[in-house]
Design an enzyme around this catalytic site. Structure first.
Site, PDB file in Angstrom:
ATOM      1  N   GLY A   1     -42.339  39.760   1.163  1.00 29.49           N
ATOM      2  CA  GLY A   1     -42.741  40.619   0.450  1.00 29.49           C
ATOM      3  C   GLY A   1     -43.641  40.177  -0.413  1.00 29.49           C
ATOM      4  N   GLN A   2     -44.173  41.429  -1.418  1.00 26.24           N
ATOM      5  CA  GLN A   2     -45.251  41.018  -2.262  1.00 26.24           C
ATOM      6  C   GLN A   2     -44.654  39.770  -3.198  1.00 26.24           C
ATOM      7  N   ASP A   3     -43.743  39.898  -4.088  1.00 27.77           N
ATOM      8  CA  ASP A   3     -43.052  39.017  -4.845  1.00 27.77           C
ATOM      9  C   ASP A   3     -42.610  37.787  -4.248  1.00 27.77           C
TER      10      ASP A   3
ATOM     11  N   GLN B   1     -34.474  47.076   0.635  1.00 24.14           N
ATOM     12  CA  GLN B   1     -35.334  48.553   0.792  1.00 24.14           C
ATOM     13  C   GLN B   1     -35.912  48.850  -0.654  1.00 24.14           C
ATOM     14  N   SER B   2     -37.116  48.675  -0.764  1.00 24.10           N
ATOM     15  CA  SER B   2     -37.535  48.674  -2.080  1.00 24.10           C
ATOM     16  C   SER B   2     -38.349  50.071  -2.362  1.00 24.10           C
TER      17      SER B   2
ATOM     18  N   LYS C   1     -29.509  49.506  -6.930  1.00 25.14           N
ATOM     19  CA  LYS C   1     -30.106  48.472  -7.796  1.00 25.14           C
ATOM     20  C   LYS C   1     -29.048  48.258  -8.905  1.00 25.14           C
TER      21      LYS C   1
ATOM     22  N   ILE D   1     -39.003  37.088   1.065  1.00 28.96           N
ATOM     23  CA  ILE D   1     -40.055  35.890   0.821  1.00 28.96           C
ATOM     24  C   ILE D   1     -41.353  36.550   1.572  1.00 28.96           C
TER      25      ILE D   1
ATOM     26  N   SER E   1     -34.293  46.577 -11.526  1.00 28.15           N
ATOM     27  CA  SER E   1     -35.366  47.240 -11.635  1.00 28.15           C
ATOM     28  C   SER E   1     -35.460  48.316 -12.754  1.00 28.15           C
TER      29      SER E   1
ATOM     30  N   HIS F   1     -44.713  46.190 -11.005  1.00 21.66           N
ATOM     31  CA  HIS F   1     -45.927  45.184 -10.829  1.00 21.66           C
ATOM     32  C   HIS F   1     -46.842  45.414  -9.718  1.00 21.66           C
TER      33      HIS F   1
ATOM     34  N   GLU G   1     -36.437  51.285 -12.675  1.00 23.83           N
ATOM     35  CA  GLU G   1     -35.920  52.456 -12.085  1.00 23.83           C
ATOM     36  C   GLU G   1     -34.519  52.706 -12.432  1.00 23.83           C
TER      37      GLU G   1
ATOM     38  N   TYR H   1     -32.002  54.499  -4.420  1.00 26.29           N
ATOM     39  CA  TYR H   1     -32.533  53.309  -4.666  1.00 26.29           C
ATOM     40  C   TYR H   1     -32.183  52.720  -6.156  1.00 26.29           C
TER      41      TYR H   1
HETATM   42  P1  NAP Z   1     -41.359  44.433  -0.996  1.00 24.52           P
HETATM   43  O1  NAP Z   1     -42.779  43.813  -0.875  1.00 24.52           O
HETATM   44  O2  NAP Z   1     -40.780  45.742  -0.561  1.00 24.52           O
HETATM   45  O3  NAP Z   1     -40.328  43.178  -0.401  1.00 24.52           O
HETATM   46  C1  NAP Z   1     -39.186  43.440  -0.029  1.00 24.52           C
HETATM   47  C2  NAP Z   1     -38.642  42.313   1.043  1.00 24.52           C
HETATM   48  O4  NAP Z   1     -37.052  42.778   1.415  1.00 24.52           O
HETATM   49  C3  NAP Z   1     -39.432  42.191   2.165  1.00 24.52           C
HETATM   50  O5  NAP Z   1     -39.319  40.769   2.293  1.00 24.52           O
HETATM   51  C4  NAP Z   1     -38.570  42.647   3.099  1.00 24.52           C
HETATM   52  O6  NAP Z   1     -38.758  42.017   4.499  1.00 24.52           O
HETATM   53  C5  NAP Z   1     -37.113  42.203   2.592  1.00 24.52           C
HETATM   54  N1  NAP Z   1     -35.971  43.203   3.082  1.00 24.52           N
HETATM   55  C6  NAP Z   1     -35.997  44.467   3.509  1.00 24.52           C
HETATM   56  N2  NAP Z   1     -34.691  44.614   3.987  1.00 24.52           N
HETATM   57  C7  NAP Z   1     -34.035  43.421   4.255  1.00 24.52           C
HETATM   58  C8  NAP Z   1     -32.703  43.262   4.721  1.00 24.52           C
HETATM   59  N3  NAP Z   1     -32.009  44.056   5.257  1.00 24.52           N
HETATM   60  N4  NAP Z   1     -32.430  41.687   4.825  1.00 24.52           N
HETATM   61  C9  NAP Z   1     -33.294  40.952   4.313  1.00 24.52           C
HETATM   62  N5  NAP Z   1     -34.590  41.168   3.827  1.00 24.52           N
HETATM   63  C10 NAP Z   1     -34.920  42.340   3.727  1.00 24.52           C
HETATM   64  O7  NAP Z   1     -40.901  44.515  -2.362  1.00 24.52           O
HETATM   65  P2  NAP Z   1     -41.588  43.731  -3.891  1.00 24.52           P
HETATM   66  O8  NAP Z   1     -42.607  44.417  -4.381  1.00 24.52           O
HETATM   67  O9  NAP Z   1     -41.973  42.377  -3.321  1.00 24.52           O
HETATM   68  O10 NAP Z   1     -40.153  43.455  -4.776  1.00 24.52           O
HETATM   69  C11 NAP Z   1     -39.295  42.332  -4.642  1.00 24.52           C
HETATM   70  C12 NAP Z   1     -38.018  42.657  -5.227  1.00 24.52           C
HETATM   71  O11 NAP Z   1     -38.053  43.396  -6.591  1.00 24.52           O
HETATM   72  C13 NAP Z   1     -37.231  43.891  -4.347  1.00 24.52           C
HETATM   73  O12 NAP Z   1     -35.854  43.861  -4.591  1.00 24.52           O
HETATM   74  C14 NAP Z   1     -37.564  45.216  -5.482  1.00 24.52           C
HETATM   75  O13 NAP Z   1     -36.769  46.155  -5.061  1.00 24.52           O
HETATM   76  C15 NAP Z   1     -37.572  44.608  -6.567  1.00 24.52           C
HETATM   77  N6  NAP Z   1     -38.486  45.190  -7.681  1.00 24.52           N
HETATM   78  C16 NAP Z   1     -39.966  45.348  -7.512  1.00 24.52           C
HETATM   79  C17 NAP Z   1     -40.418  45.974  -8.542  1.00 24.52           C
HETATM   80  C18 NAP Z   1     -42.127  46.158  -8.360  1.00 24.52           C
HETATM   81  O14 NAP Z   1     -42.823  46.936  -8.952  1.00 24.52           O
HETATM   82  N7  NAP Z   1     -42.725  45.458  -7.183  1.00 24.52           N
HETATM   83  C19 NAP Z   1     -40.084  46.297  -9.798  1.00 24.52           C
HETATM   84  C20 NAP Z   1     -38.828  46.047  -9.935  1.00 24.52           C
HETATM   85  C21 NAP Z   1     -37.982  45.700  -8.819  1.00 24.52           C
HETATM   86  P3  NAP Z   1     -39.630  42.759   5.554  1.00 24.52           P
HETATM   87  O15 NAP Z   1     -41.262  41.989   5.015  1.00 24.52           O
HETATM   88  O16 NAP Z   1     -39.284  42.196   6.619  1.00 24.52           O
HETATM   89  O17 NAP Z   1     -39.782  44.163   5.308  1.00 24.52           O
HETATM   90  O1  F7E Z   2     -44.511  55.604  -7.375  1.00 29.21           O
HETATM   91  C1  F7E Z   2     -45.792  58.820  -8.013  1.00 29.21           C
HETATM   92  C2  F7E Z   2     -44.460  58.805  -7.557  1.00 29.21           C
HETATM   93  O2  F7E Z   2     -43.825  54.633  -5.062  1.00 29.21           O
HETATM   94  C3  F7E Z   2     -44.957  55.426  -8.658  1.00 29.21           C
HETATM   95  C4  F7E Z   2     -40.927  49.967  -6.655  1.00 29.21           C
HETATM   96  O3  F7E Z   2     -41.728  48.838  -6.567  1.00 29.21           O
HETATM   97  O4  F7E Z   2     -41.408  50.381  -8.822  1.00 29.21           O
HETATM   98  C5  F7E Z   2     -41.646  50.909  -7.800  1.00 29.21           C
HETATM   99  O5  F7E Z   2     -41.033  52.311  -7.358  1.00 29.21           O
HETATM  100  C6  F7E Z   2     -45.075  56.949  -9.128  1.00 29.21           C
HETATM  101  C7  F7E Z   2     -43.867  57.875  -8.995  1.00 29.21           C
HETATM  102  O6  F7E Z   2     -43.300  53.231  -7.325  1.00 29.21           O
HETATM  103  C8  F7E Z   2     -47.552  59.311  -4.964  1.00 29.21           C
HETATM  104  O7  F7E Z   2     -43.621  59.994  -7.715  1.00 29.21           O
HETATM  105  C9  F7E Z   2     -47.492  60.378  -6.922  1.00 29.21           C
HETATM  106  O8  F7E Z   2     -43.604  58.699 -10.149  1.00 29.21           O
HETATM  107  O9  F7E Z   2     -45.748  53.577  -6.316  1.00 29.21           O
HETATM  108  P1  F7E Z   2     -44.294  54.153  -6.422  1.00 29.21           P
HETATM  109  P2  F7E Z   2     -41.901  53.671  -8.045  1.00 29.21           P
HETATM  110  O10 F7E Z   2     -41.268  54.765  -7.394  1.00 29.21           O
HETATM  111  O11 F7E Z   2     -42.223  53.390  -9.457  1.00 29.21           O
HETATM  112  C10 F7E Z   2     -40.028  50.293  -9.243  1.00 29.21           C
HETATM  113  C11 F7E Z   2     -40.054  49.582 -10.548  1.00 29.21           C
HETATM  114  C12 F7E Z   2     -39.345  49.649  -8.168  1.00 29.21           C
HETATM  115  O12 F7E Z   2     -38.308  48.965  -8.623  1.00 29.21           O
HETATM  116  C13 F7E Z   2     -39.555  50.080  -6.629  1.00 29.21           C
HETATM  117  O13 F7E Z   2     -38.967  48.862  -5.794  1.00 29.21           O
HETATM  118  O14 F7E Z   2     -46.432  57.526  -8.627  1.00 29.21           O
HETATM  119  N1  F7E Z   2     -46.780  59.203  -6.829  1.00 29.21           N
HETATM  120  N2  F7E Z   2     -47.814  60.287  -5.720  1.00 29.21           N
HETATM  121  C14 F7E Z   2     -46.547  58.772  -5.664  1.00 29.21           C
HETATM  122  N3  F7E Z   2     -46.000  57.467  -5.285  1.00 29.21           N
HETATM  123  C15 F7E Z   2     -45.956  57.381  -3.749  1.00 29.21           C
HETATM  124  N4  F7E Z   2     -45.564  56.201  -3.421  1.00 29.21           N
HETATM  125  N5  F7E Z   2     -47.105  57.870  -3.139  1.00 29.21           N
HETATM  126  C16 F7E Z   2     -48.000  59.249  -3.633  1.00 29.21           C
HETATM  127  O15 F7E Z   2     -48.523  59.624  -2.749  1.00 29.21           O
END
Ligand code: NAP
Ligand code: F7E
Length: 340
Positions: free
Chosen positions: A11-13, A88-89, A157, A9, A130, A183, A132, A153
């Protein structure tokens, strides 16, 4: 009133989902981790005094690695809906911490599913899967595309995704996995590439820094707007026939194009401020993710309107405004400090 439990809760989403559910008159329970500094900044605006008899947001300490706590919490809350967003995202960090990522992002989901089964609570369950998981499978990716994870990761997932499907089939749990493509929002973690770029734009515009270091500029991602995706998450769990669905905008954009759009929004030329640093490369990269969400569109009319260009503008504006108006210490952390 429906009761929901949200892991992640803070986190971003999780923060957007808590807002959405409260607006729909839910009672919302959130799992938070004990930390030595406050980790609730994204939900502070939702906080209500514990003495308020009408409050509908309750926070509980707990962790996805603590099975006993998950069981006792479920028995206490008896939720109608569980949203498992905790993880751990960060993909790059998962190469540094593969075991921890497996323990939280993978096994954490199984601990929660098992807690549902053992407590015999009748509820619906959402798993945050995800894009991913598709890894090296070429775009466009939909529900029938093969999974080929390219990071610890993604592998974690995929395990959680498969186990969610298994609990649905073996135990009849009303469980769905949303396969969400990237997102973002002004609440996006600061080390994901979009937010790293938009924070850099704001800081460079304000004269606080001169450059930002990035890794692979050619990666293609399908970037949507988190509040629209969270609406999709909620609608997916309201379906009466539980199944796994993709949420995506269908528009692919390179990191370079996103940087161009974000810098241009502030009247800057990205090429004068972006430099390459190989520390941001991954041991294995996912080159291109572009989703096809037509199944979700047919199932519940989900149709996102915001794609990368507009998103870059929204995020740059928010980072500029935050820098100009609040002066919070975390905003002052330099971009060049070296975090992923
Ligand atoms: P986020 O901002 O990184 O938030 C992750 C949340 O998980 C935070 O509240 C974090 O707590 C909590 N968390 C981490 N380790 C934990 C543990 N051991 N026990 C309980 N809670 C823990 O991620 P998000 O972007 O909101 O994404 C939400 C979910 O969707 C994640 O599962 C992510 O992998 C998945 N997802 C995200 C995307 C995207 O583009 N955003 C796309 C596909 C799937 P703290 O605040 O204390 O660190
Ligand atoms: O990277 C490139 C990097 O870390 C996007 C998570 O929410 O979405 C997210 O994962 C792209 C990659 O997100 C930098 O190599 C270049 O190709 O923003 P990112 P991600 O890896 O796509 C998926 C759907 C999830 O599920 C995950 O939880 O950008 N990139 N330069 C970089 N990335 C980062 N972080 N930092 C750089 O400097």
């Amino acid at each position: 009133m429906k009761r929901a439990l949200i892991t992640g809760i803070t986190g971003q989403d999780g923060s957007y989902l808590a807002e959405l559910l409260l607006s729909k008159d839910y009672v919302v329970h959130g799992l938070i981790r004990r930390s030595s500094t406050f980790n609730t900044s994204r939900i502070e605006h939702l906080y209500t005094d514990p003495h308020d008899p009408d409050r509908r947001l309750f926070l509980h300490y707990g962790d996805l690695t603590d099975s006993a706590r998950l069981v006792s919490l479920l028995m206490e809350i008896v939720p109608d809906e569980i949203y498992n967003l905790g993880a751990q995202s960060h993909v790059r960090v998962s190469f540094d911490e593969p075991e921890h990522t497996g323990a939280v992002t993978g096994l954490g989901s199984v601990r929660l599913l098992e807690a549902v089964r053992q407590s015999k609570i009748e509820c619906r369950y959402y798993q945050a899967s995800s894009s991913e998981m598709f890894g090296s499978t070429p775009p466009p990716q939909d529900e029938s595309a093969p999974f080929h994870p390219r990071s610890p990761y993604a592998a974690a997932k995929l395990y959680a995704h498969s186990m969610t499907q298994m609990y649905r089939e073996a135990y009849g749990l009303h469980a769905v996995s949303g396969i969400l493509f990237n997102h973002e929002s002004p609440r996006r973690g600061e080390t994901f590439v979009t937010r790293k770029i938009t924070r850099a734009v704001a800081r460079i515009k304000m004269g606080l820094e001169k450059r930002v270091y990035l890794g692979n500029l050619d990666a293609v991602r399908d970037w949507g707007y988190a509040p629209e995706f969270v609406e999709g998450i909620w609608r997916m769990l309201q379906m009466d026939d539980p199944r796994d669905l993709v949420l995506a905008t269908g528009v692919g954009t390179t990191v370079k194009e996103f940087a161009h759009a974000a810098f241009a929004h502030a009247g800057l030329d990205w090429q004068e401020h972006v430099e390459f640093d190989d520390r941001y490369l991954r041991a294995a990269e996912v080159n291109a993710l572009i989703g096809n969400a037509s199944a979700a569109r047919s199932a519940f009319g989900w149709d996102p309107t915001i794609t990368a260009n507009r998103l870059a503008g929204i995020m740059v504006e928010a980072d500029l405004e935050a820098l100009q108006s609040t002066g919070k210490p975390w905003i002052d952390r330099p971009i060049t400090a070296g975090w992923s």
